[in-house]
Write a protein that holds these residues in place. Structure first.
Motif, PDB file in Angstrom:
ATOM      1  N   ARG A   1       0.868  -1.172   0.000  1.00  0.00           N
ATOM      2  CA  ARG A   1       0.000   0.000   0.000  1.00  0.00           C
ATOM      3  C   ARG A   1       0.907   1.225   0.000  1.00  0.00           C
ATOM      4  NH1 ARG A   1      -2.151  -1.535   5.596  1.00  0.00           N
ATOM      5  NH2 ARG A   1      -0.537  -0.844   7.038  1.00  0.00           N
TER       6      ARG A   1
ATOM      7  N   LEU B   1      -1.172  -7.610   2.248  1.00  0.00           N
ATOM      8  CA  LEU B   1      -1.618  -6.467   1.454  1.00  0.00           C
ATOM      9  C   LEU B   1      -1.825  -6.869  -0.001  1.00  0.00           C
ATOM     10  CD1 LEU B   1       0.838  -3.773   2.878  1.00  0.00           C
ATOM     11  CD2 LEU B   1      -1.540  -4.157   3.504  1.00  0.00           C
TER      12      LEU B   1
ATOM     13  N   SER C   1     -10.139  -4.435   0.673  1.00  0.00           N
ATOM     14  CA  SER C   1      -8.787  -4.271   1.179  1.00  0.00           C
ATOM     15  C   SER C   1      -8.704  -3.059   2.092  1.00  0.00           C
ATOM     16  CB  SER C   1      -7.813  -4.092   0.007  1.00  0.00           C
ATOM     17  OG  SER C   1      -7.963  -2.796  -0.536  1.00  0.00           O
TER      18      SER C   1
END
Length: 421
Positions: free
Chosen positions: A188, A208, A322
Motif C-alpha cells: 500500500r 496487502l 482491502s
C-alpha cells in the motif's frame, strides 16, 4: 518569466503581481472570499483580498504561509480578477524570485528511512515538495517512479523480514525506487502532505493486495467541506456564520477547509457534488423550517443504508475489501465516530442535541467518509430564536464542531499512517 513560460505581470506599489489565471500552471489558486487559498508544492497559503491595490502592495495585511502568520503583501483585485504578489508567493512556496523571474526548484528526495514491523515493512520517502508519482510491478519487483524528482543513487539495507533491501537511483530526470516483493506480498502506498513537507509511505507485506485501485493511488490532504444551507426568511444567516467561524478555527490550525456558499451566493450543485466526493469530512449546516412545527434544539441527521452514490454502495457492501479501499471509502462508522465526538463537545458546552438516522441525505450521501447534516435550531420557536441569534451560541457550536472534526481527523491519520510517522 513564470517557471519556463513567458507570463505578463503587472506592477503595484513597486511589486510584481501575477493573475490567478497565469499562476494556475504552477499552483492551484481558489478564491474564497474574503481571502485566496494557494495550494501546491507541498504548501498552503491564505492571502486576504485587499480591495485597495496600493494598500495590498504594502505590509499592512497579515498572510498565512502554511502555519506561519506574518505581515506581507497580499492579494488584490484588478478589473475584477485576482492578482497575487510574486514575492509573497515565493516566500511561502519555497520558490526563487527576482524581478522578472519566478522559478520553482526541482523537487528532491531529501530523506529515506525504513521500519521493520510484525506484519509489514515500511519505507518512508521525504520530498522537498509535492511531485507526481507512478507505480509499476514487473514480476516480483515494484518500481516507484518519482516524476521530476532529483534522487541520489544508493542501495538501502533494512532490518525487515519482507524488504531486506531496496534501491534508489536517478533515471532520465526521475527518481526510481525499486523494491522486491516476496512471494504473496503486496503493498500500500499513500501520501502525507504536511505544511512545508511531503512524505510518501510504502508498506510491503503478505497481507496487502498487489492491485491498487486508482481511487487510492491519488491520495490527498484531508478536505473538510462545510455546506451552509440557505438562511431562509430570517435576518440572521446562521448557517453561514457558523460555517465561517468553524472554517476559520480549522484553517488557523492548518486544516484544509472549503465552504460551498459565501455572502455572494452558493456554488452550483455540480461543484458541491464534486467537493462532497473529495471530502474526508462533509457537514451540511441548516435551520429547521417546517411551518407550524413545535420542534426546537439541535439535531444531527446521520445518513444510513444505501445512498444515491452507487459506487460508494458497491464498495461498502462488498463482502471483503482491502485496507486501501476502506481508507478511501468509509463503511459508515466514520460518521458515527465523528457524530459521537460532536455530541460530546456540544454537551460539554451546555448545548443539548439529539441524533436522528435518515435513509438518504443527498450531498452527505455523495461523501465517501464522515458526513451528516447539523440542524442548528428552529427560528419558528421563540425560545430557539432567542438563543440562535446570540454570538455566544454561534461561538459554542463553532468551537464544538471544529474541535470534534480536528480530533476525528487526527485519529484517522494516526490509524492510516501509523503513530510513529
Amino acid at each position: 518569466m513564470l517557471g519556463n513560460q513567458e507570463t505578463q505581470a503587472i506592477v503595484l506599489g513597486g511589486a510584481e503581481y501575477a493573475s490567478q489565471t497565469a499562476l494556475g500552471s504552477v499552483v492551484q489558486v481558489s478564491r474564497e472570499d474574503p481571502y485566496v487559498r494557494v495550494q501546491g508544492l507541498g504548501h498552503q497559503l491564505l492571502l486576504p483580498i485587499d480591495q485597495d491595490p496600493e494598500r495590498a502592495a504594502t505590509d499592512f495585511n497579515t498572510v498565512q504561509l502554511d502555519t506561519v502568520r506574518l505581515k506581507a503583501r497580499t492579494a488584490t483585485l484588478v478589473n475584477g480578477e485576482v492578482y497575487l504578489p510574486l514575492d509573497t508567493l515565493a516566500r511561502g512556496l519555497g520558490a526563487q524570485y527576482q524581478t522578472g523571474k519566478f522559478s520553482v526548484p526541482l523537487p528532491a528526495l531529501t530523506n529515506v528511512a525504513s521500519r521493520a514491523g510484525k506484519d509489514t515493512d515500511r519505507i518512508v520517502l521525504d520530498l522537498s515538495r509535492d511531485a507526481a508519482y507512478g507505480v509499476n510491478i514487473t514480476g516480483n519487483t515494484l518500481t516507484l517512479t518519482l516524476k521530476g524528482v532529483n534522487a541520489n543513487a544508493r542501495t538501502y539495507a533494512t532490518r525487515g523480514a519482507f524488504v531486506p533491501k531496496f534501491e534508489v537511483k536517478p533515471n532520465n530526470g526521475n527518481g526510481l525506487v525499486s523494491v522486491p516483493l516476496g512471494a504473496g506480498a503486496g503493498y500500500r502506498l499513500f501520501k502525507v502532505v504536511r505544511p512545508g513537507s511531503v512524505r510518501l509511505v510504502l508498506d510491503v507485506g503478505p497481507g496487502l493486495p498487489r492491485n491498487v485501485p486508482l481511487l487510492i493511488d491519488t491520495p490527498r490532504a484531508p478536505l473538510i467541506v462545510l455546506d451552509p444551507a440557505p438562511k431562509g426568511g430570517g435576518s440572521v444567516d446562521l448557517p453561514l456564520e457558523v460555517a465561517r467561524a468553524t472554517g476559520k478555527l480549522l484553517s488557523d490550525a492548518g486544516w484544509q477547509v472549503k465552504l460551498t456558499r459565501s455572502a455572494a451566493g452558493r456554488l452550483p450543485i455540480a461543484e458541491r457534488e464534486k467537493l462532497a466526493r473529495q471530502s474526508q469530512v462533509f457537514v451540511t449546516l441548516s435551520l429547521g423550517r417546517f411551518p407550524g412545527a413545535s420542534r426546537k434544539g439541535i439535531t444531527l441527521y446521520q445518513p444510513t443504508g444505501d445512498q444515491d452514490a452507487q459506487i460508494l454502495n458497491a464498495y461498502r457492501n462488498a463482502p471483503a475489501s482491502s485496507p486501501l479501499v476502506r481508507s478511501a471509502v468509509g463503511d459508515g462508522s466514520e460518521t458515527k465516530r465523528l457524530s459521537e465526538l460532536l455530541m460530546g463537545e456540544l454537551g460539554s458546552r451546555g448545548l443539548k442535541a439529539e441524533t436522528q438516522p435518515v435513509p438518504r441525505l443527498y450531498l452527505p450521501g455523495e461523501a465517501p467518509h464522515a458526513a451528516f447534516e447539523l440542524e442548528l435550531g428552529w427560528p419558528q420557536n421563540a425560545g430557539d430564536l432567542a438563543n440562535l441569534i446570540t454570538p455566544q451560541r454561534t461561538s459554542k457550536v463553532s468551537e464544538a464542531l471544529a474541535l470534534s472534526v480536528a480530533t476525528f481527523l487526527k485519529a484517522r491519520a494516526a490509524n492510516l499512517t501509523g503513530s510513529s510517522q
